[in-house]
Every structure is written in structure tokens, then in C-alpha cells.
Motif scaffolding. Structure first.
Motif, PDB file in Angstrom:
ATOM      1  N   ALA B 106       0.827  -1.196   0.000  1.00 20.25           N
ATOM      2  CA  ALA B 106       0.000   0.000   0.000  1.00 20.25           C
ATOM      3  C   ALA B 106       0.868   1.255   0.000  1.00 20.25           C
ATOM      4  N   GLU B 108       3.948   1.595  -1.001  1.00 18.04           N
ATOM      5  CA  GLU B 108       4.632   1.730  -2.288  1.00 18.04           C
ATOM      6  C   GLU B 108       3.718   2.370  -3.329  1.00 18.04           C
ATOM      7  N   ALA B 109       2.484   1.861  -3.393  1.00 22.53           N
ATOM      8  CA  ALA B 109       1.534   2.381  -4.381  1.00 22.53           C
ATOM      9  C   ALA B 109       1.243   3.851  -4.094  1.00 22.53           C
ATOM     10  N   ALA B 112       4.271   6.051  -4.942  1.00 22.62           N
ATOM     11  CA  ALA B 112       4.524   6.068  -6.386  1.00 22.62           C
ATOM     12  C   ALA B 112       3.569   7.049  -7.051  1.00 22.62           C
TER      13      ALA B 112
END
Lengths: 251, 251
Positions: B106, B108-109, B112
Motif C-alpha cells: 500500500a 509503495e503504491a 509512487a
DNA sequence: GACAATTAAATGTCTGACAAATGAAAATCG
DNA sequence: CGATTTTCATTTGTCAGACATTTAATTGTC
């Protein structure tokens, strides 16, 4: 769960809201069975049709599923990724078609998101994802391919790129960008585009991802974004010219 | 619009699907009035309650709105950005809470996506957005601030960062990341975090955006992501230790 | 002409009923 | 006794008809 009959909102909306809150807060857990419609209508003090309308609302959002029969009823539904993808795509499509979003704005958002994925994709891409991208690029080079098929293949290529990041949350978030915006953009640009150019860019992107070269991947995606914007601009210019010449004739 | 009574699907689901398709395809335009419930029940050959259930499904997705009275009825609804935000946030929240997404995935998303916004934000930020970020960072430095308020301020800070990109499509896409994931992440990390450290990072980000330094903005966002992951790791380690010592006592 | 009462149309809600599906329990048969 | 069939109760799906409420247009009145 309390309902106010004097409120402005529909009773069914209030009931749906109460149950939705219970699901979101965790009071009702996944696969837990809700009371039967008759019991709910007693609890809330409304008729069964009203309860049913509330349940249909929740069903439309994939929050519950219903089953007929003796052990049937309404169950809290586990929201799966495919469910969420579908909602995301429908919402994105409608949002774009109803709000006069400029091509530039949509294109910018779409490529910003995809470029956010790309570094992860270059790092984690599997042979499977690479094979899909190669296959789609190859399909796009076939001479007899229809515009619809080319567009579908285009979407499949970008989906593979996104999925290569191996982050389901990211894939979900990008579903709208890839599956809603990309087709809309294709509809505008397909008359003007050079398939060779796009295939070349797709191939370059696949090469860069295979080589795990994040910098090159980003550069080629940027080129693709720039080319897409360029295409749209030429289409809009051509349209403006045409309408100008038309009005010139008619005057 | 044809309905198959022998299909497995509910009649109300089929009717809702037929109308939804008509809206998406553009056969029904924004603010166009649908036939009355009685007329629809005649057209589809079903009863009015069934038609109503179908309309409630569409209403739950903000595809139509209804109005009572003489000139009332069901109207094709223009899907506004706030509507779409709301759906995005609800769906994201449920998806995360029901699918055992790892913190790392989560996080990371989420970062990003935010880092995809940041270059645009550094370019286009207005005095207004900067002021909001500064104000929230300042609020976060207040000693007496509750954890809830700190979290809300954190969300407001990141929303301002995203909105500074001045791309409503991007803001919509990131609504789930900022308004659903950020609070979930806060719930895990708030016990371990150093507010000073976060305020310092927020201030550094605001500085970089004010200076229109995209590289520095990205670097500080990366630091914030790394720190968030670090915090989560320490929380999970502490939990593991605690449960291990517990089992040690009980044995 | 301005204002008030009436009316018509539409959604919101209720009652009661029957149909269809479905799993569980009971009955039957080998 | 065990396996199969039948029955049955429960629950959702659908229908018909009715009344309440809201709202705008119409009509009537001053």
C-alpha cells in the motif's frame, strides 16, 4: 442503526447508509449474513420493499451479494480486485465523458500515472509480462489489424506494463487510466496516428524494461506521451481548418 | 432495451444494466429525463417495485438522481468530481480493508502515485497551495494536537500537494491514495512516529515545491516513504516481540 | 395583474400475496 | 442400517393495488 423518518433523505437511502457504515466500520464482517429482509423491515420499522431498495443500492456497489433459498439471504461481499477495477473503469469513463476534460489534461494524468509505475515494472518484470508486451507489439504490426483490435492490443500492452510492477493496489489505481482513458484517447487519435511509430515506441519500451533500464523506459514513455499530444493537436487543427473552410463556403 | 425473463440475473439488475448502457453509450444524455416509473414498468413488462429497485441501483452509483413532484422523475446525473472522489475513497477503503494488503504494498503504491504528481505540482503550485501546505505543517507542529487532528492535517497537506498539480483527473485518481490509504497508514504508525521528523519532512517538501525544485521534492517524498516504511517495520517488530514474550510467560 | 386554492403527475411507502430457489429434515426403500 | 427420495420451511424475487407526499402548473378570485 437508527432511522429518522422526518429526514429529507429517502428511507431506503438512510438504511443503505446505516448498513454501509456497519460494513466499513467492521461491525459486519466479510461473508457475514445480514438479517432477512423481513427481520430488517421489523428492525428499521419500514416495509420490505423499502428494505429491498436499500439492499439493491448496496448490491450495486458490490458491498453485499444475495442468495435465494432456505439458507440464503444477503451477505457482506468481499470486494475483489476485479470488482474494484470494474467500478473504477465505469466511474472514470463517465467522469471523462461528462465533464469536458481537455485531451491534454487526460493525457497528462494518464502518462504521469503510468510513468509512476514504470520504475517498479522495470525492476520486477517477469518473462510473462515481457512476453505479453512483445506479443501485443507484434500484433500491432500486423497489416490487416482493425482499428478496434489495435486499440484493444494497445490497452493490453499498457496493462501488462502496469501489472509488471507487481503491485495489485497500483494496478487497481491505474485501471481507470489504462482502460478508460486510453480507449478515449485512441478514439481521437486513431485517424492520424502512424502505427509504425507507435509499434516502434512500444518495442523500445519493452526493450528498456527487459534491460531493466528505468531511465530509458521513462524517456520512451515520455516520447509516447508527446507523440500522443502531437497527434491530438494535429487532429484538432485539421478539424478547425475544416470547419473554417466550411464556414467560408457558406458565407 | 430488451429483457430476458429466463435469464439467471434479477430483472432489476437487467433493467439497471440496460439503462446504464444507454447512459454510457450516450443514448441518454446528461439531465435527460427518463420515462416515469409506470412507463418504464410498461416498457419492460415488469412491475413498478422491480423498476424502482433498478433505479435505486443506478442511484447508488450516482448515475441518476430522482426528484419528486409534478415535473419530477429520474434524470441522468452528471457525475461530478466530488461524486467520483467519494466513490473512489469508499472503494479504496474497502478494497484495502478486505484484502489483507501488506503495508509495504500500500505504501509503495501510495508514494509512487504521489511522486507522479509532484513534478507537475512543483511546476504549477500557486500561492494558495503553498499557503495550505505551510499552514498544515504549522498545525502539525502544535504540541496539543490530537492524533486524529494530526492525521487529518496530514491528509490535507498531501491533498494540497496533489491539487497543486492543477489536474482534476489526477486529483480524482489520487483521491483513493491520499484519503483512504494515508489514514490507514496513520492508524498503524501513529504510535511510533516522531511528529518532529514528519513536520521537518513536510516543511522540506513545501520548501522544495516553493523553490520549484522537482528533484528535491522527489527526494524528500522518497525520504517520507522510507520513514513511513521504517515506522511500520518497527511497529510490527514490537508487536512480534510482545506476542513472543506473552507466549513465553504463558508456557 | 397579483395572489391563493386546486389539480395533476410523479416519486415514496405500505400491505399482502404468490412464485421460485434451496438446503435441511423427514420419510421411504433396499 | 444406509442411501435415496420426498417433503417442508425459509428466504429472496416479483407482482398488484393502494395511499401519502411533493411539486409545479393550472385555475379561480380579488
Amino acid at each position: 442503526m437508527k432511522i429518522d423518518p422526518d429526514s429529507n433523505a429517502d428511507l431506503s437511502a438512510q438504511i443503505a447508509g446505516a448498513i454501509r457504515d456497519a460494513i466499513i466500520s467492521g461491525d459486519l464482517r466479510v461473508d457475514e449474513r445480514l438479517p432477512s429482509e423481513s427481520e430488517l423491515s421489523d428492525q428499521f420499522g419500514v416495509s420490505r420493499p423499502t428494505v429491498r431498495e436499500a439492499l439493491k443500492r448496496l448490491g450495486a456497489q458490490s458491498l453485499i451479494r444475495t442468495q435465494r433459498g432456505a439458507t440464503g439471504g444477503a451477505f457482506v461481499n468481499k470486494l475483489t480486485y476485479p470488482d474494484a477495477y470494474g467500478q473504477q473503469i465505469t466511474t472514470s469513463t463517465l467522469l471523462l465523458s461528462m465533464n469536458a476534460v481537455s485531451f491534454q489534461t487526460a493525457c497528462e494524468a494518464r502518462y504521469a500515472l503510468e510513468r509512476a509505475c514504470a520504475p517498479l515494472s522495470t525492476k520486477r518484470r517477469t518473462a510473462d509480462h515481457l512476453a505479453t508486451m512483445r506479443a501485443e507489439a507484434h500484433r500491432q504490426a500486423q497489416p490487416g489489424l482493425s482499428d478496434e483490435s489495435f486499440c484493444a492490443s494497445d490497452v493490453a500492452f499498457h496493462r501488462a506494463l502496469v501489472d509488471a510492477a507487481d503491485n495489485p493496489v497500483l494496478s487497481y489505481q491505474l485501471a481507470g487510466a489504462v482502460e478508460a482513458m486510453q480507449p478515449l484517447m485512441n478514439m481521437i487519435t486513431f485517424t492520424a496516428r502512424s502505427r509504425e511509430r507507435i509499434v516502434a515506441l512500444h518495442t523500445a519500451i519493452a526493450d528498456a524494461i527487459e534491460a531493466q533500464d528505468a531511465e530509458a523506459t521513462d524517456r520512451h514513455l515520455e516520447e509516447l506521451a508527446a507523440y500522443t499530444n502531437e497527434l491530438a493537436q494535429s487532429v484538432f487543427d485539421a478539424r478547425a481548418k475544416q470547419s473554417a473552410s466550411k464556414s467560408g463556403v457558406s458565407s
